[in-house]
Design a protein around this motif. Structure first.
Motif, PDB file in Angstrom:
ATOM      1  N   TYR A  73       3.686  -5.702 -79.829  1.00 35.04           N
ATOM      2  CA  TYR A  73       2.442  -6.765 -79.924  1.00 35.04           C
ATOM      3  C   TYR A  73       2.561  -7.808 -78.826  1.00 35.04           C
ATOM      4  CZ  TYR A  73       1.767  -3.741 -83.814  1.00 35.04           C
ATOM      5  OH  TYR A  73       1.495  -2.614 -84.873  1.00 35.04           O
ATOM      6  N   HIS A 148      -1.449  -5.419 -88.361  1.00 31.26           N
ATOM      7  CA  HIS A 148      -2.025  -4.261 -87.722  1.00 31.26           C
ATOM      8  C   HIS A 148      -1.470  -3.076 -88.670  1.00 31.26           C
ATOM      9  CE1 HIS A 148      -1.632  -0.690 -84.686  1.00 31.26           C
ATOM     10  NE2 HIS A 148      -2.787  -0.879 -85.118  1.00 31.26           N
ATOM     11  N   SER A 149      -2.438  -2.423 -89.204  1.00 29.35           N
ATOM     12  CA  SER A 149      -2.213  -1.102 -90.038  1.00 29.35           C
ATOM     13  C   SER A 149      -1.193  -1.679 -91.001  1.00 29.35           C
ATOM     14  CB  SER A 149      -1.202  -0.273 -88.951  1.00 29.35           C
ATOM     15  OG  SER A 149      -1.170   1.259 -89.749  1.00 29.35           O
ATOM     16  N   PHE A 185      -6.225  -5.630 -88.140  1.00 24.51           N
ATOM     17  CA  PHE A 185      -6.535  -4.685 -87.231  1.00 24.51           C
ATOM     18  C   PHE A 185      -6.428  -3.260 -87.775  1.00 24.51           C
ATOM     19  CE2 PHE A 185      -5.835  -7.999 -84.012  1.00 24.51           C
ATOM     20  CZ  PHE A 185      -6.595  -7.556 -83.100  1.00 24.51           C
ATOM     21  N   ASN A 187      -6.722  -2.049 -90.741  1.00 23.55           N
ATOM     22  CA  ASN A 187      -6.039  -2.381 -91.891  1.00 23.55           C
ATOM     23  C   ASN A 187      -6.359  -0.992 -92.884  1.00 23.55           C
ATOM     24  OD1 ASN A 187      -4.920  -3.845 -93.878  1.00 23.55           O
ATOM     25  ND2 ASN A 187      -7.049  -4.536 -94.743  1.00 23.55           N
ATOM     26  N   HIS A 259      -6.580   4.082 -83.713  1.00 21.37           N
ATOM     27  CA  HIS A 259      -5.961   3.207 -84.188  1.00 21.37           C
ATOM     28  C   HIS A 259      -4.993   2.040 -83.296  1.00 21.37           C
ATOM     29  CE1 HIS A 259      -4.582   2.170 -88.071  1.00 21.37           C
ATOM     30  NE2 HIS A 259      -3.238   2.066 -87.837  1.00 21.37           N
ATOM     31  N   CYS A 265      -0.422  -2.533 -79.553  1.00 16.41           N
ATOM     32  CA  CYS A 265       0.938  -2.659 -79.822  1.00 16.41           C
ATOM     33  C   CYS A 265       2.043  -2.887 -78.597  1.00 16.41           C
ATOM     34  CB  CYS A 265       1.396  -1.091 -80.489  1.00 16.41           C
ATOM     35  SG  CYS A 265       0.560  -1.102 -82.008  1.00 16.41           S
TER      36      CYS A 265
END
Length: 325
Positions: A73, A148-149, A185, A187, A259, A265
């Protein structure tokens, strides 16, 4: 700006202030009694400036060998730090870099992830004292959380969402009131019937409910981010934190976004399906503007960014929900 990528294109029209040099300190070790391994952090901070706000950044559970840890990231951490934030990134126990296996009830170490973030806030004295030149320069009253995610799931819980384990009804809500704003981000969305058969196997503990998540939050969703391995729904599953979260909520719908959101990332990361300096620059600028305006009363950054984006429909669009008593 010399530090900007030549291919950021129309995203350059979204206003952002001047950047400044940054410094990175890693690994910073946090004493962690009872944790399988010590909590390791990366701290990215401006070289100059005082009363610096904080970003807690929770990594995802992606396919990379390295980026789902404090090593990832950089496109977000460095950008936020260049524009005045102290960014703190942990390596959660679920990281591939550690090779640990979750335990029953805490599969994928989903509960310990939120505990990591609370531990960081509890240890700000230690963090400030360890990072050279940082002591006395941090404003602990201004904290934003970014995820993120699977990191979005982690941050959702800290922002006030509730998880009910469908296996035994155990309720978890590790709400962290020291976090005043969130940015999510890609989610994870609602649990229950919205999960696919594979999803229920992958995340058997998952029963997320956003109705208790009152903290102001920007959800960033890719319009092409479809995840059949987790949900029976389409891309809109990833913005349930906006659709079902109460209070002030905003949604940034990213045109052509999968994604990876252009590459948040890591630089040129293999797992990014939608590599784009323009898309990346847009989400960087919009998320920065949101955090600034949420943490500083009267700040117009978000208003100005939304106005600029309204003329850039090919990049994305904003939806907003006001506070409803």
């Amino acid at each position: 700006m010399a530090s900007e990528h030549v291919l950021i294109g129309a995203a350059a029209k979204i206003p952002v202030g001047p950047s400044s040099p940054i410094t990175v300190y890693t690994p910073l070790i946090i004493p962690s009694p009872g944790r399988p391994v010590e909590l390791q952090l990366r701290v990215t901070a401006p070289v100059t400036g005082d009363a610096l706000p904080i970003v807690l950044l929770s990594h995802g559970h992606g396919p990379s060998n390295w980026l789902s840890s404090l090593n990832g990231y950089a496109p977000l951490a460095e950008f936020y730090a260049k524009h005045g934030f102290v960014v703190i990134q942990p390596t959660h126990l679920s990281s591939t870099t550690l090779g640990l296996q979750g335990i029953p009830g805490d599969e994928m170490y989903w509960q310990s992830r939120s505990e990591d973030m609370t531990r960081i806030l509890d240890q700000l004295d230690h963090i400030e004292s360890t990072v050279p030149g940082l002591k006395g320069r941090v404003d602990r009253s201004k904290v934003a959380g970014v995820g993120h995610s699977f990191g979005g799931f982690t941050m959702s819980l800290l922002l006030g969402a509730t998880n009910t384990d469908p296996r035994d009804g155990t309720v978890s809500r590790p709400f962290e009131q020291r976090i005043q704003a969130g940015v999510l981000f890609g989610n994870t969305g609602n649990g229950g019937a919205d999960l696919s058969e594979d999803g229920r196997k992958i995340v058997p503990f998952y029963g997320l409910d956003f109705s208790t998540m009152h903290t102001p939050t920007l959800t960033i969703g890719g319009e092409d981010d479809v995840s059949p391995y987790l949900t029976v729904r389409g891309a809109d599953w990833h913005w349930d934190s906006y659709t079902h979260g109460p209070g002030f909520k905003d949604l940034l719908r990213v045109k052509g976004g999968h994604h990876g959101f252009g590459g948040i990332c890591g630089w040129d990361a293999k797992g990014t399906e939608d590599e784009s300096p323009e898309m990346l620059s847009m989400v960087q600028r919009m998320s920065l503007a949101y955090m600034k305006s949420q943490l500083y009363e009267g700040d117009k950054s978000w208003e100005q960014a939304c106005k600029a984006l309204s003329g850039l429909e090919a990049l994305g669009s904003i939806e907003s929900k006001p506070l409803v008593e």
